[in-house]
Design a protein around this motif. Sequence first.
Motif, PDB file in Angstrom:
ATOM      1  N   VAL B 175       1.081  46.134  52.300  1.00  0.00           N
ATOM      2  CA  VAL B 175      -0.100  45.493  51.346  1.00  0.00           C
ATOM      3  C   VAL B 175      -0.500  46.952  50.781  1.00  0.00           C
ATOM      4  CG1 VAL B 175      -2.234  44.673  51.329  1.00  0.00           C
ATOM      5  CG2 VAL B 175      -0.803  43.919  52.910  1.00  0.00           C
ATOM      6  N   VAL B 176      -0.413  46.894  49.505  1.00  0.00           N
ATOM      7  CA  VAL B 176      -0.956  47.966  48.744  1.00  0.00           C
ATOM      8  C   VAL B 176      -1.901  47.444  47.459  1.00  0.00           C
ATOM      9  CG1 VAL B 176       1.284  49.214  49.018  1.00  0.00           C
ATOM     10  CG2 VAL B 176       1.007  47.687  46.942  1.00  0.00           C
ATOM     11  N   GLN B 177      -2.733  48.535  47.398  1.00  0.00           N
ATOM     12  CA  GLN B 177      -3.794  48.217  46.382  1.00  0.00           C
ATOM     13  C   GLN B 177      -3.391  48.844  45.208  1.00  0.00           C
ATOM     14  OE1 GLN B 177      -7.712  50.017  46.805  1.00  0.00           O
ATOM     15  NE2 GLN B 177      -6.990  51.668  47.919  1.00  0.00           N
ATOM     16  N   PRO B 178      -3.808  48.334  43.879  1.00  0.00           N
ATOM     17  CA  PRO B 178      -3.363  48.998  42.736  1.00  0.00           C
ATOM     18  C   PRO B 178      -3.820  50.330  42.566  1.00  0.00           C
ATOM     19  CG  PRO B 178      -4.749  47.093  42.346  1.00  0.00           C
ATOM     20  CD  PRO B 178      -4.559  47.176  43.755  1.00  0.00           C
ATOM     21  N   GLY B 179      -3.001  51.181  41.926  1.00  0.00           N
ATOM     22  CA  GLY B 179      -3.421  52.472  41.590  1.00  0.00           C
ATOM     23  C   GLY B 179      -3.012  53.498  42.601  1.00  0.00           C
ATOM     24  N   LEU B 205      -8.778  43.241  39.859  1.00  0.00           N
ATOM     25  CA  LEU B 205      -8.718  44.434  38.911  1.00  0.00           C
ATOM     26  C   LEU B 205      -8.036  44.362  37.601  1.00  0.00           C
ATOM     27  CD1 LEU B 205      -8.667  47.468  41.606  1.00  0.00           C
ATOM     28  CD2 LEU B 205     -10.671  46.342  40.580  1.00  0.00           C
ATOM     29  N   GLY B 206      -7.465  43.177  37.488  1.00  0.00           N
ATOM     30  CA  GLY B 206      -6.882  42.782  36.187  1.00  0.00           C
ATOM     31  C   GLY B 206      -5.719  43.870  35.782  1.00  0.00           C
ATOM     32  N   GLN B 207      -5.979  44.534  34.521  1.00  0.00           N
ATOM     33  CA  GLN B 207      -4.781  45.204  34.020  1.00  0.00           C
ATOM     34  C   GLN B 207      -4.185  46.184  35.035  1.00  0.00           C
ATOM     35  OE1 GLN B 207      -3.754  44.235  31.114  1.00  0.00           O
ATOM     36  NE2 GLN B 207      -1.887  45.450  31.536  1.00  0.00           N
ATOM     37  N   ILE B 208      -4.949  46.935  36.006  1.00  0.00           N
ATOM     38  CA  ILE B 208      -4.369  47.912  36.859  1.00  0.00           C
ATOM     39  C   ILE B 208      -3.624  47.063  37.855  1.00  0.00           C
ATOM     40  CG2 ILE B 208      -5.167  49.848  38.238  1.00  0.00           C
ATOM     41  CD1 ILE B 208      -7.934  49.357  37.490  1.00  0.00           C
ATOM     42  N   ALA B 209      -4.150  46.087  38.255  1.00  0.00           N
ATOM     43  CA  ALA B 209      -3.079  45.268  39.396  1.00  0.00           C
ATOM     44  C   ALA B 209      -1.963  44.644  38.637  1.00  0.00           C
ATOM     45  CB  ALA B 209      -4.067  44.056  39.921  1.00  0.00           C
ATOM     46  N   LEU B 210      -2.016  44.185  37.602  1.00  0.00           N
ATOM     47  CA  LEU B 210      -0.725  43.758  36.855  1.00  0.00           C
ATOM     48  C   LEU B 210       0.174  44.807  36.548  1.00  0.00           C
ATOM     49  CD1 LEU B 210      -1.739  41.487  33.876  1.00  0.00           C
ATOM     50  CD2 LEU B 210      -0.203  40.860  35.717  1.00  0.00           C
ATOM     51  N   SER B 211      -0.290  45.991  36.244  1.00  0.00           N
ATOM     52  CA  SER B 211       0.922  47.048  36.131  1.00  0.00           C
ATOM     53  C   SER B 211       1.512  47.630  37.406  1.00  0.00           C
ATOM     54  CB  SER B 211       0.228  48.351  35.208  1.00  0.00           C
ATOM     55  OG  SER B 211      -0.780  48.940  35.713  1.00  0.00           O
ATOM     56  N   ALA B 212       0.440  47.692  38.564  1.00  0.00           N
ATOM     57  CA  ALA B 212       1.023  47.930  39.647  1.00  0.00           C
ATOM     58  C   ALA B 212       2.284  47.168  40.386  1.00  0.00           C
ATOM     59  CB  ALA B 212      -0.002  47.720  40.699  1.00  0.00           C
ATOM     60  N   SER B 222      15.394  48.391  40.752  1.00  0.00           N
ATOM     61  CA  SER B 222      16.424  49.552  40.581  1.00  0.00           C
ATOM     62  C   SER B 222      17.091  49.941  41.933  1.00  0.00           C
ATOM     63  CB  SER B 222      15.634  50.770  40.138  1.00  0.00           C
ATOM     64  OG  SER B 222      14.841  51.235  40.931  1.00  0.00           O
ATOM     65  N   LEU B 223      16.534  49.396  43.067  1.00  0.00           N
ATOM     66  CA  LEU B 223      17.078  49.710  44.325  1.00  0.00           C
ATOM     67  C   LEU B 223      18.222  48.511  44.791  1.00  0.00           C
ATOM     68  CD1 LEU B 223      13.668  50.881  46.254  1.00  0.00           C
ATOM     69  CD2 LEU B 223      15.928  52.098  45.811  1.00  0.00           C
ATOM     70  N   GLY B 224      17.933  47.667  43.785  1.00  0.00           N
ATOM     71  CA  GLY B 224      19.022  46.467  43.952  1.00  0.00           C
ATOM     72  C   GLY B 224      18.418  45.442  44.647  1.00  0.00           C
ATOM     73  N   ARG B 225      16.979  45.274  44.789  1.00  0.00           N
ATOM     74  CA  ARG B 225      16.391  44.129  45.653  1.00  0.00           C
ATOM     75  C   ARG B 225      15.717  43.311  44.752  1.00  0.00           C
ATOM     76  NH1 ARG B 225      16.391  45.068  51.288  1.00  0.00           N
ATOM     77  NH2 ARG B 225      14.864  43.316  51.238  1.00  0.00           N
ATOM     78  N   ARG B 226      16.089  42.653  43.687  1.00  0.00           N
ATOM     79  CA  ARG B 226      15.444  42.021  42.678  1.00  0.00           C
ATOM     80  C   ARG B 226      14.687  40.703  43.234  1.00  0.00           C
ATOM     81  NH1 ARG B 226      17.154  40.838  38.008  1.00  0.00           N
ATOM     82  NH2 ARG B 226      18.372  42.736  37.911  1.00  0.00           N
ATOM     83  N   HIS B 227      15.227  40.333  44.522  1.00  0.00           N
ATOM     84  CA  HIS B 227      14.682  38.944  45.060  1.00  0.00           C
ATOM     85  C   HIS B 227      13.597  39.039  46.080  1.00  0.00           C
ATOM     86  CE1 HIS B 227      17.757  36.893  43.164  1.00  0.00           C
ATOM     87  NE2 HIS B 227      18.754  37.548  43.475  1.00  0.00           N
ATOM     88  N   THR B 228      13.141  40.466  46.259  1.00  0.00           N
ATOM     89  CA  THR B 228      12.182  40.683  47.110  1.00  0.00           C
ATOM     90  C   THR B 228      10.949  40.350  46.425  1.00  0.00           C
ATOM     91  OG1 THR B 228      13.258  42.609  48.176  1.00  0.00           O
ATOM     92  CG2 THR B 228      10.810  42.391  48.536  1.00  0.00           C
ATOM     93  N   PRO B 229      10.195  39.194  47.198  1.00  0.00           N
ATOM     94  CA  PRO B 229       8.896  38.980  46.439  1.00  0.00           C
ATOM     95  C   PRO B 229       7.530  40.051  46.131  1.00  0.00           C
ATOM     96  CG  PRO B 229       9.126  37.616  48.321  1.00  0.00           C
ATOM     97  CD  PRO B 229      10.215  38.707  48.356  1.00  0.00           C
ATOM     98  N   VAL B 230       7.256  40.086  45.059  1.00  0.00           N
ATOM     99  CA  VAL B 230       6.148  40.878  44.953  1.00  0.00           C
ATOM    100  C   VAL B 230       4.947  39.958  44.348  1.00  0.00           C
ATOM    101  CG1 VAL B 230       4.955  42.766  43.532  1.00  0.00           C
ATOM    102  CG2 VAL B 230       7.419  42.846  44.180  1.00  0.00           C
ATOM    103  N   LEU B 231       3.766  39.734  45.461  1.00  0.00           N
ATOM    104  CA  LEU B 231       2.711  38.995  45.062  1.00  0.00           C
ATOM    105  C   LEU B 231       1.445  39.632  44.703  1.00  0.00           C
ATOM    106  CD1 LEU B 231       4.466  37.317  47.621  1.00  0.00           C
ATOM    107  CD2 LEU B 231       3.009  35.688  46.562  1.00  0.00           C
TER     108      LEU B 231
END
Lengths: 655, 321
Positions: B175-179, B205-212, B222-231
């Motif tokens: 779990v990470v927070q944006p920024g 937090l909107g935009q910051i969360a989106l870009s995170a 780039s690490l070859g793990r494109r299927h790892t879900p990011v929610l």
Amino acid sequence: MRTYAGHSTAKASNELYRRNLTKGQTGLSIAFDLPTQTGYDADDELARGEVGKVGVPIAHRGDMAMLLYGIPLDQMNTSMTINATAAWLLALYIVAAEEQGVDQSQLQGTTQNDIIKEFLARGTYAFPPAPSMRLIADMIAYTVQQVPKWNPINICSYHLQEAGATPVQEIAYAMSNAIAVLDAARERVPQETLGQVFGRISFFVNAGVRFIEEHAKLRAMSILWEEIGRERYGVSDTRHLRFRYGVQVNSLGLTEAQPENNVQRIVLEALAVTLGRNARARAIQLPAWNEALGLPRPWDQQWSLRIQQVLACETDVLEYPDIFEGSKVMDALVEELLQGAREEMAVVAEHGGAVQAVPYMKAALVESHRERIRRIESGEQTVVGQNRYVESEPSPLTADAEGGILVVDPAVEAEQIEAVRRWRSERDQAAVDAALAELARVAAAEDHGENLMIPTIAAARAGATTGEWARTLREVFGSYRAPTGVGEASGVLADGELAELREQVAKLSEQLGRRPKILVGKPGLDGHSNGAEQIAVRARDTGMDVVYEGIRLTPAQIAASALQEGVHVIGLSILSGSHRELIPAVIDALHEAGVNVPVVVGGIIPEHDIAALKQAGVAAVYTPKDFDITRIMRDIVGLVSAGGPNGDGASNGRA
Amino acid sequence: MSVDGAALGVRLRERDLSSAPAVLNLLESTAAADREQSARLLAEVSPAALGGEAPGHVIGVTGPPGAGKSTLLSALLHRWRELGQTVAVLAVDPSSRRSGGSLLGDRARIEFDPADRGVFIRSTSSGERHGGLAWATRSGAQALAAAFDAVVVETVGVGQAETDIADVADTVAVVVQPGSGDVLQFLKSGIMEIPDVLVVTKSDLGQIALSARRDLAAALRSLGRRHTPVLAVSSLAPASGIHELAAALADHRGEIDIGARRLAARRAGALRDFAVEYGEHGMRLVGGRSEAEKWLTRQDPKLNIPALFDCLRERMSERAQ
């Protein structure tokens, strides 16, 4: 001049106010009970034991009308100590005035409305930080137009000092708090009224017994406030730039031991805010000498009022211009505080402002308080009658049966429950439902385009209750638990006694097979968590595992936690006077859950209640005169030891 | 007198949730008699006794302090209860290194109905092993998985705790927070194992969360793990993304070979316990780490950690002679 008052019922409080007004009091200062402050009706589970205790219960416009019966609101200056539910209580006040035929534009007074200090020190919050700030900004925007003589917010550094703040912290956090409020309000009001908004913000500060430094603190605050007004908000009108503050002198330093000494402490503290004219308080509230014992009676409050009258009318303190002008000592002291405060404000700003910095500030306060207690315990700081000059003749002041305090009749709660239920059954339900639906709609609107005060006043008029108003907003905003600050408190070096105790705990851990585990929490609605926090931190420092549960717990929650956590001992803290109801309720819930471990209680517990609590099954009771926390820890470790080598069996809850 | 570990194990196997407090009390105890009973308890819920893997889903939730783990857990807990699943949470707090005591404050931030018997929350300290998981937490999670539908192990930090948690959890959510850039750096530099699910909190937090979220997804690609879900989730009202997160966790469990993962985790756990107990010297006696790992793969897959630990110890004494 006024005294902070209110208790039992709207009717009883109304009689008290009218009596005080005939004695020369010039305004009202309303104390609300905890359910009203946190947005619950008397019949809510969480209100149990708290109804009418620390103030008056106000559930709807009928209660408010009764509270203010026969008091002309167009002539009154009314201070309401209300925060999370301030918008609601102001709405009820406006409606009560309407019913008296007084237009809202004539109303004068103050709602405390300082939510950040609730998160930091007092604990009577209801909603998460962001929507709380929106409510405040909406109130400011509304009153600036419609109730122009009202002070919508009163920034309270008072409670920060009560929570252990040093003078530098008190200044810095109060100013940062005001900045957060003004930044939020700036988006809700027309640019040209910003100066006026700035001018309506007043402060509520604390004055401790080190009264020279405290006076310097107030001078520093005036300087900083003007600076912020000019530089951050472009305010230029000198009337708007004046630092206006009221004061309640320090309660933290008042002692339960030899409580008569509190009278001279109060007098000296009053000097801090009156001596120099350039930083003199606009309003003073003095606590009663017996606050550390329980609820003050009318006679105790009269005594506090008379102190102010002697100061104002008999002494020459008000006759001179500023007596510190040109004093090198005072100027240097002020400069030192200013510098410290500016540095601390920069740290808060780095965290993203006061709202974001709540966890940081909370941890810093817990830490300062821990240091203060350490100094008193070690004797570095003298508290007469408590850690020095402790021998005393028997006190005639506390000799009577009730021990010199006011006791609220337990029947009050049942009556209020009955009354609020009757009110709900007799009103126009459809009108209430519609008003609450409208409130929910405005609250949920994504653009925050409409002012929440409008549907709030409409709901007050329709006859909604305090609990219904708050529940409607909780459903939209979500509920919230403030940070406890205890996790960050630094550990102390074990010296002497503490080292000994640590060894004892280590031995006990071996006997038990695991570390002794204590649950610390506060049942009921009382949010004054300083004591509980300090107990939690110290228990950790002795080597125990501490489950810190924080505030606002029901007996069922405490029992469930104790069972699931497998604790060996439970520490409960109550300062609101509701221990007579809540502690036995917790003990019953523990029995029901099959948890059989010792329970200790700390708080403002009158001497004559202790026997009843022990009868109910409490192992030990601690009151403010038990300032030596290491000693309390030693008792607790002893209690766990006495539970036998396999104390674990007890908390397994096999039932 | 110690409690009867075997009886507690049986209660767990019968999915008697009210046994949970006593189970943890026993597993946390270091007294010799209790340790013996603990072994009996664990034997009753071992794959051998259960006739397969424990049915519960063990989920690790970790992330830096202040990322919003507890609030997220409250929301997840609520969702799981809506779905009728029972939940146990083991919340791990760091201990004070000075006194050995600990302040366990997470429980206060997890909201639940005290009358709900389908929820069990236990706070534990990380114990003497700073940053790592205490033995009781690991064995507790495994034991409770016999009785509860979901068992959450919540830890603070990224790094050591995150690797430790991978040894006990079927699914690891970071779990990470944006920024906060740390996680991104850790991922790229390989300090951090790639989690099964990445959660970005505070999506309000909107935009910051989106870009995170975008940055993390790019790093994973780039690490070859494109299927790892990011929610992206927001635990504050109006909550969002919680249903999706619960679904993503369940999906992950459905996708992996749970038997293989737990078997590997048991072997790694036993080896680690062994290393803690007997140190470098013990490791050399069992032929070094990689030799020991290979040897472990040849042991009965139904053995639980204490049993595997005993095997290692026997091997050590044999080879010492």
